[in-house]
Design an enzyme around this catalytic site. Structure first.
Site, PDB file in Angstrom:
ATOM      1  N   TYR A  81       0.795  -1.227   0.000  1.00 21.07           N
ATOM      2  CA  TYR A  81       0.000   0.000   0.000  1.00 21.07           C
ATOM      3  C   TYR A  81       0.833   1.285   0.000  1.00 21.07           C
ATOM      4  O   TYR A  81       0.257   2.374  -0.037  1.00 21.07           O
ATOM      5  CB  TYR A  81      -0.995  -0.010   1.168  1.00 21.07           C
ATOM      6  CG  TYR A  81      -2.114  -0.980   0.921  1.00 21.07           C
ATOM      7  CD1 TYR A  81      -3.065  -0.747  -0.052  1.00 21.07           C
ATOM      8  CD2 TYR A  81      -2.202  -2.171   1.634  1.00 21.07           C
ATOM      9  CE1 TYR A  81      -4.089  -1.643  -0.304  1.00 21.07           C
ATOM     10  CE2 TYR A  81      -3.223  -3.080   1.389  1.00 21.07           C
ATOM     11  CZ  TYR A  81      -4.160  -2.802   0.416  1.00 21.07           C
ATOM     12  OH  TYR A  81      -5.168  -3.701   0.164  1.00 21.07           O
ATOM     13  N   ASP A 216      -3.111 -14.330  -3.613  1.00 18.57           N
ATOM     14  CA  ASP A 216      -3.998 -13.230  -3.979  1.00 18.57           C
ATOM     15  C   ASP A 216      -4.766 -13.527  -5.268  1.00 18.57           C
ATOM     16  O   ASP A 216      -4.442 -14.451  -6.011  1.00 18.57           O
ATOM     17  CB  ASP A 216      -3.164 -11.960  -4.150  1.00 18.57           C
ATOM     18  CG  ASP A 216      -3.991 -10.693  -3.962  1.00 18.57           C
ATOM     19  OD1 ASP A 216      -5.213 -10.793  -3.735  1.00 18.57           O
ATOM     20  OD2 ASP A 216      -3.404  -9.599  -4.047  1.00 18.57           O
ATOM     21  N   CYS A 258      -6.421 -14.452   0.004  1.00 19.27           N
ATOM     22  CA  CYS A 258      -6.774 -13.035  -0.178  1.00 19.27           C
ATOM     23  C   CYS A 258      -7.621 -12.905  -1.436  1.00 19.27           C
ATOM     24  O   CYS A 258      -7.294 -13.493  -2.475  1.00 19.27           O
ATOM     25  CB  CYS A 258      -5.499 -12.208  -0.287  1.00 19.27           C
ATOM     26  SG  CYS A 258      -5.795 -10.436  -0.386  1.00 19.27           S
ATOM     27  N   ASP A 277     -10.084  -4.240  -0.300  1.00 19.06           N
ATOM     28  CA  ASP A 277      -8.802  -3.551  -0.147  1.00 19.06           C
ATOM     29  C   ASP A 277      -8.999  -2.210   0.559  1.00 19.06           C
ATOM     30  O   ASP A 277     -10.031  -1.550   0.403  1.00 19.06           O
ATOM     31  CB  ASP A 277      -8.157  -3.296  -1.512  1.00 19.06           C
ATOM     32  CG  ASP A 277      -7.440  -4.516  -2.054  1.00 19.06           C
ATOM     33  OD1 ASP A 277      -7.617  -5.606  -1.489  1.00 19.06           O
ATOM     34  OD2 ASP A 277      -6.706  -4.369  -3.045  1.00 19.06           O
TER      35      ASP A 277
END
Length: 535
Positions: A81, A216, A258, A277
């Site tokens: 991030y 992910d 995820c 997210d």
């Protein structure tokens, strides 16, 4: 549903009030005389919705034979991030150095390298920004006393990857022809696919040394098409894939799903992202915790909940490497921290750590020791985003978080037995209260309240931990209690004056509610003993 092992389910209520249950059969053809068997459906009632949801999750865990390992709650740093996919050996090393310098304040466990380290999906090899290879980077992380973590998308491959070019027959097909079904989705009914993924994960864990693996973009890469075994489904593909990955890694490697199907992953992953997210604005925090708090009952029953990363930076803590500038104000950041503590789940930081100032490091340090139990949302059925959150009891103290998710002032309230009330963020003692507590909070604000059982003397608050487990006992005019962290201050409410204090320095604090003392540890003491003057 009580099991989630074959098909994607849905529950709905018709306009006529009829409860409807569905399973998506994915257009599987049926031969004459053949039948399809779905998952188990559960029908039940409960008077207490939060309690009933926990009992339902316990039932699912039993039916799906979930056996969770006794993991220490994962804490760490994730690169995503701040840098997105613009990471390198240098960015990893920079955050590693900054975190090492503040290890006493931020005792995290994992350093997780996110997207940006590999050549392309499917060909999971280090790119030019990691010239020494991923084993060397993992070794650097271990040398600093942390465990290395890594990210990948194991259920897919780019069409330009060597894997896809060499093995197009390894991917799920359309029902009517041999074209790939949508985004390439590896078919785990193919023995060669299972062998390939097993060898990949064995290399990640056994050879390179990674002990936290984030998987992910799972759900978008599960195709409901034709598998080599035509009785196979997307859910069966998911669970077999996770089983292969789990079987290939070391026993101490944590597997995180995820953007993955949730209950369908129970028993085959260790942790699961239960939110969307996190992005740059206040609205993103609200969106994340709407999901986290509504899914509280999954935590430590089906898997460990992951509420996504905590970001506390402002523009003052960003430089030219920042790919996601943030615009939350100080009140919103404090509420973000409160909500993260209330989640009880995985705690991953995602700022450029060297750019945070001392006050921000101190703010993060208040999350340690971390809370490991999911707060129960007492307003689950009244609020779209729950804001009355019961974090449970630590010894004699019940911890409550109140969050105003709205854009106007809002009163929040909850019921209590008689007890001392202390507001953590304002460090104010609110006295003895009976029956009900009401607080009016400004927009986007939060409060964290400690409610401690009534006694002639008690530790009612601390200054350096959001979820402290204070051990204390009052007997015959003497209070014995523990400090949670070195150097912290404990607030003691008492009916009588102090005669002596061993293990700490006590000073009176002005309050409108009886006697209050601030006790600071001396010479590294972990406990203190206060003797009160006779009446």
């Amino acid at each position: 549903f009580a099991t989630y092992e074959r098909y994607y389910p849905a529950i709905g209520v018709s306009h006529e009030g009829v409860l409807e249950a569905f399973l998506d059969m994915e257009s599987h053809p049926l031969e004459p005389g053949e039948s399809l068997v779905g998952d188990w459906l559960y029908l039940g009632t409960c008077a207490d919705i939060p309690k009933g949801l926990c009992e339902f999750a316990d039932l699912v865990a039993r039916q799906m034979q979930v056996q969770l390992k006794p993991w220490e709650m994962p804490t760490g740093h994730c690169s995503w991030y701040y840098y997105l996919d613009r990471i390198s050996e240098q960015t990893v090393a920079g955050n590693l150095a900054a975190l090492s310098a503040d290890r006493d304040k931020l005792p995290i466990r994992y350093i997780q390298i996110d997207n940006g380290w590999s050549t392309e999906p499917g060909d999971w090899e280090a790119n030019a920004r990691f010239p020494r290879g991923m084993k060397a980077v993992a070794d650097d992380i271990r040398a600093q006393g942390y465990l290395p973590g890594i990210w990948l998308m194991p259920f897919t491959a780019a069409r330009t990857s060597r894997l896809f070019q060499a093995h197009p027959d390894w991917f799920v097909k359309n029902w009517k022809n041999d074209e790939i079904y949508g985004t390439p989705s590896l078919d785990f009914s193919v023995p060669a696919v299972r062998e390939h993924i097993f060898n990949l994960f064995r290399r990640l864990s056994h050879e390179w040394g990674f002990r936290y693996i984030k998987l992910d973009a799972v759900i978008v890469n599960l195709a409901p098409g034709r598998h080599r075994d035509q009785h196979w489904t997307a859910v069966m593909n998911l669970r077999e894939g996770y089983r292969v990955m789990r079987s290939a890694v070391t026993e101490d490697t944590f597997i995180l799903g995820c953007t993955s199907p949730l209950a369908q992953s129970a028993g085959v992953v260790d942790g699961m992202r239960v939110s969307c997210d996190i992005f740059d604005r206040w609205e993103a925090v609200k969106d994340v915790f709407m999901r986290v708090f509504k899914r509280f009952y999954y935590h430590k029953r089906l898997f460990i909940n992951d509420p996504d990363c905590l970001i506390i930076r402002t523009s003052a803590n960003e430089d030219e490497e920042c790919r996601r500038p943030c615009v939350r104000n100080a009140e919103e950041i404090r509420t973000f921290v409160t909500a993260m503590a209330a989640s009880g789940g995985i705690l991953m930081l995602s700022d450029k750590m060297s750019l945070l100032d001392r006050s921000q490091i101190e703010l993060l340090s208040k999350l340690f020791p971390v809370n490991t139990e999911a707060a129960v949302p007492l307003d689950l059925m009244e609020s779209n985003v729950p804001g009355v959150l019961d974090l449970g009891r630590r010894g004699r103290t019940r911890i409550m978080a109140l969050i105003n998710w709205t854009d106007v002032d809002r009163e929040l309230r909850f019921e209590i037995n008689r007890g001392h009330v202390f507001d953590f963020w304002s460090q104010r003692y609110l006295g003895l209260c009976d029956h009900r507590i009401r607080r009016t909070l400004a927009p986007h604000a939060s409060a964290l309240l400690f409610v401690t059982d009534d006694a002639p003397a008690a530790v009612v608050g601390v200054d350096d931990c959001l979820c402290p487990a204070v051990e204390q006992e009052y007997r015959d005019g003497v209070l014995t209690a523990s400090f949670v962290k070195p150097g912290e201050k404990a607030m003691v409410a008492a009916a009588r004056e102090i005669q002596s204090c061993e293990g700490g320095r006590a000073r009176p604090v002005e309050t409108a509610f009886g006697r209050l003392y601030e006790v600071t540890a001396v010479r590294g003491a972990r406990t203190f003993r206060i003797t009160f003057k006779p009446e």
